[in-house]
Design a protein around this motif. Sequence first.
Motif, PDB file in Angstrom:
ATOM      1  N   THR A   1      -7.534   1.643  -5.014  1.00  0.00           N
ATOM      2  CA  THR A   1      -8.589   1.065  -5.861  1.00  0.00           C
ATOM      3  C   THR A   1      -9.117  -0.213  -5.220  1.00  0.00           C
ATOM      4  OG1 THR A   1      -7.432   1.931  -7.769  1.00  0.00           O
ATOM      5  CG2 THR A   1      -9.051   0.215  -8.212  1.00  0.00           C
ATOM      6  N   LYS A   2      -8.205  -1.064  -4.757  1.00  0.00           N
ATOM      7  CA  LYS A   2      -8.613  -2.344  -4.144  1.00  0.00           C
ATOM      8  C   LYS A   2      -9.322  -2.125  -2.815  1.00  0.00           C
ATOM      9  CE  LYS A   2      -7.051  -6.727  -5.203  1.00  0.00           C
ATOM     10  NZ  LYS A   2      -6.014  -7.693  -5.416  1.00  0.00           N
TER      11      LYS A   2
ATOM     12  N   HIS B   1      -2.879   1.668  -6.754  1.00  0.00           N
ATOM     13  CA  HIS B   1      -3.375   0.289  -6.921  1.00  0.00           C
ATOM     14  C   HIS B   1      -4.024  -0.216  -5.635  1.00  0.00           C
ATOM     15  CE1 HIS B   1       0.991  -0.330  -5.795  1.00  0.00           C
ATOM     16  NE2 HIS B   1       0.393  -1.026  -4.867  1.00  0.00           N
ATOM     17  N   ALA B   2      -3.492   0.213  -4.470  1.00  0.00           N
ATOM     18  CA  ALA B   2      -4.047  -0.236  -3.188  1.00  0.00           C
ATOM     19  C   ALA B   2      -5.372   0.481  -2.903  1.00  0.00           C
ATOM     20  CB  ALA B   2      -3.046   0.032  -2.069  1.00  0.00           C
TER      21      ALA B   2
ATOM     22  N   SER C   1     -12.006  -9.751  -0.402  1.00  0.00           N
ATOM     23  CA  SER C   1     -13.412 -10.041  -0.703  1.00  0.00           C
ATOM     24  C   SER C   1     -14.207 -10.557   0.499  1.00  0.00           C
ATOM     25  CB  SER C   1     -13.494 -11.051  -1.852  1.00  0.00           C
ATOM     26  OG  SER C   1     -12.847 -12.244  -1.452  1.00  0.00           O
TER      27      SER C   1
ATOM     28  N   TYR D   1       0.821  -1.223   0.000  1.00  0.00           N
ATOM     29  CA  TYR D   1       0.000   0.000   0.000  1.00  0.00           C
ATOM     30  C   TYR D   1       0.852   1.269   0.000  1.00  0.00           C
ATOM     31  CZ  TYR D   1      -0.022   0.077   5.280  1.00  0.00           C
ATOM     32  OH  TYR D   1       0.302   0.105   6.613  1.00  0.00           O
TER      33      TYR D   1
ATOM     34  N   GLU E   1      -0.255 -10.116  -3.916  1.00  0.00           N
ATOM     35  CA  GLU E   1      -1.656 -10.541  -4.128  1.00  0.00           C
ATOM     36  C   GLU E   1      -2.415 -10.373  -2.825  1.00  0.00           C
ATOM     37  OE1 GLU E   1      -3.271 -12.188  -6.746  1.00  0.00           O
ATOM     38  OE2 GLU E   1      -1.588 -12.002  -8.144  1.00  0.00           O
TER      39      GLU E   1
ATOM     40  N   GLN F   1     -12.864  -1.318  -3.136  1.00  0.00           N
ATOM     41  CA  GLN F   1     -13.747  -2.444  -3.503  1.00  0.00           C
ATOM     42  C   GLN F   1     -13.818  -3.469  -2.365  1.00  0.00           C
ATOM     43  OE1 GLN F   1     -11.481  -3.677  -6.847  1.00  0.00           O
ATOM     44  NE2 GLN F   1     -12.234  -2.053  -8.165  1.00  0.00           N
ATOM     45  N   SER F   2     -13.126  -3.193  -1.264  1.00  0.00           N
ATOM     46  CA  SER F   2     -13.010  -4.180  -0.189  1.00  0.00           C
ATOM     47  C   SER F   2     -14.355  -4.470   0.481  1.00  0.00           C
ATOM     48  CB  SER F   2     -12.025  -3.663   0.855  1.00  0.00           C
ATOM     49  OG  SER F   2     -12.123  -4.397   2.044  1.00  0.00           O
TER      50      SER F   2
ATOM     51  N   ASP G   1      -6.418 -10.340  -1.343  1.00  0.00           N
ATOM     52  CA  ASP G   1      -7.831 -10.557  -1.641  1.00  0.00           C
ATOM     53  C   ASP G   1      -8.660  -9.964  -0.489  1.00  0.00           C
ATOM     54  OD1 ASP G   1     -10.369 -11.534  -1.910  1.00  0.00           O
ATOM     55  OD2 ASP G   1      -9.770 -13.561  -2.501  1.00  0.00           O
TER      56      ASP G   1
END
Length: 435
Positions: free
Chosen positions: A182-183, A179-180, A144, A130, A140, A186-187, A142
């Motif tokens: 954005t992720k 990039h972090a 989700s 991050y 990687e 969406q977390s 995730d």
Amino acid sequence: MPTYKIAIVGAGPAGYFTAQAFQKAQNEEISFSIDMIERLPTPWGLVRSGVAPDHPKIKTVSKVFEKIAKESNFRLFANVEVGKDVSLKDLRDQYDAVVLATGASKGRKLGIPGEELTNSLSAADFVPWYNSHPDYVNTEVDLSSDTAVVIGAGNVAMDVARILAIDPTELDPTDVADHALTKLKQSNIRTVIICGRRGPEHAAFTAPELRDLPKLENTNVYIDFKQIQEAESRVAALSEIEKDLKNNLEAMKLIAEHAKKGVERKLEIKFLAAPIEFKGNNKIEEVVFTQNQVENGKIISSGEKFSIKCGLVISAIGYDSVEYSGITIENGRINNIAGHVEHNLYTTGWAKRGPTGVIGTNKSDSTDVVELIIENLKEPKLSEGITSLLKSGHEVIDQLAWEKINASEMISGEIAGKPRIKITKWRVISAILKK
Ligand SMILES: Cc1cc2nc3c(=O)[nH]c(=O)nc-3n(C[C@H](O)[C@H](O)[C@H](O)COP(=O)(O)OP(=O)(O)OC[C@H]3O[C@@H](n4cnc5c(N)ncnc54)[C@H](O)[C@@H]3O)c2cc1C
């Protein structure tokens, strides 16, 4: 007047404070020519790749580093890795003293079953992800699942948990990696549980960081009040209570008493919870803990077990130094006595004492090591220094080149309403330097 050649390996806080101590030690009788060597194309070590993006004030120490770098006896050689681009042995031949300020970047392992499951990460991989460290942009992660567990009870664990638990829009005005961000936006993670194996009185969190937690606007921070009360009564039985411990417990009590805000995001700190196994079908699904208790000041297992279902685990239980040719690592640190490794080789900062202390701790540490080096100096060497060791065509980032990169990052940041946008790709750096 003799001028001694000093090589400092590592451009983190310990490296800069070492350079500063040499600069301060100069007088009519002695002077130093300082070469700082850094493996990354950018300096500042963990101030750039460790300190949390939502703590921008801490990073202002970089202004001190830049002042040190402006002195005429200082040269930066970034994008040069000791152990790869130049050997430690050759460096030691060229310089009167070599100071290893190479930090500790390898995450410690818990050594429990299931640790290798997918989405069980070390803070040593997650934090630089991050923070735009070029080696970790492809980590990687995730996000989700709805729950994440963070193992460890220090400020790194707290940083990691906070980044996962806050509303990501709070990171918009920071230098967090795009990039972090954005992720994180969406977390699905809404509950983050920090688990420490010992009691509240043993936690390595520091009070200012704890006091910041109730200020989080979009996250409920929760500590079981009973755990704090029990810790307080254990501590009350001690003959003397350290001020830091008292402050920590008070800050934790404040969190435990803090009214809930009615928001869906939650950050919980659980004590006396020791992970014994990670379970899952390829990917992490559950952490099994043993419930510990404190008995006569000792941590023992109560024999009871419990588990937490989760889809992400981050272990933040400390760092070890990375080994390279010419040094030996013992207990995660470069083998040394008060900073002296052998002959003209010294170490400072996290490489010397392990991953403890705040940025300022490295200043006193480095000042002591520099005093020792000066006491041990003999006749100055007549040598060329690092330039004679690098292969022709090796692209060094010197102070001027770094200043160009720094300015470019800050300009793109200003346009986006952030302190900076960190560059992670060599291709972009090359383009800036050609301008
Ligand atoms: C996640 C995290 C958050 C933190 N937050 C805070 C905070 O908010 N406030 C605070 O006071 N402290 C904080 N700290 C602690 C602080 O960052 C450290 O005290 C400090 O960075 C240690 O300095 P150092 O110079 O020893 O190591 P580092 O900062 O790690 O610097 C080491 C440097 O050496 C370079 N290097 C390594 N190997 C080589 C090689 N072979 N050749 C050339 N160069 C090499 C590395 O690239 C790096 O730039 C935090 C630490 C972490 C991990």
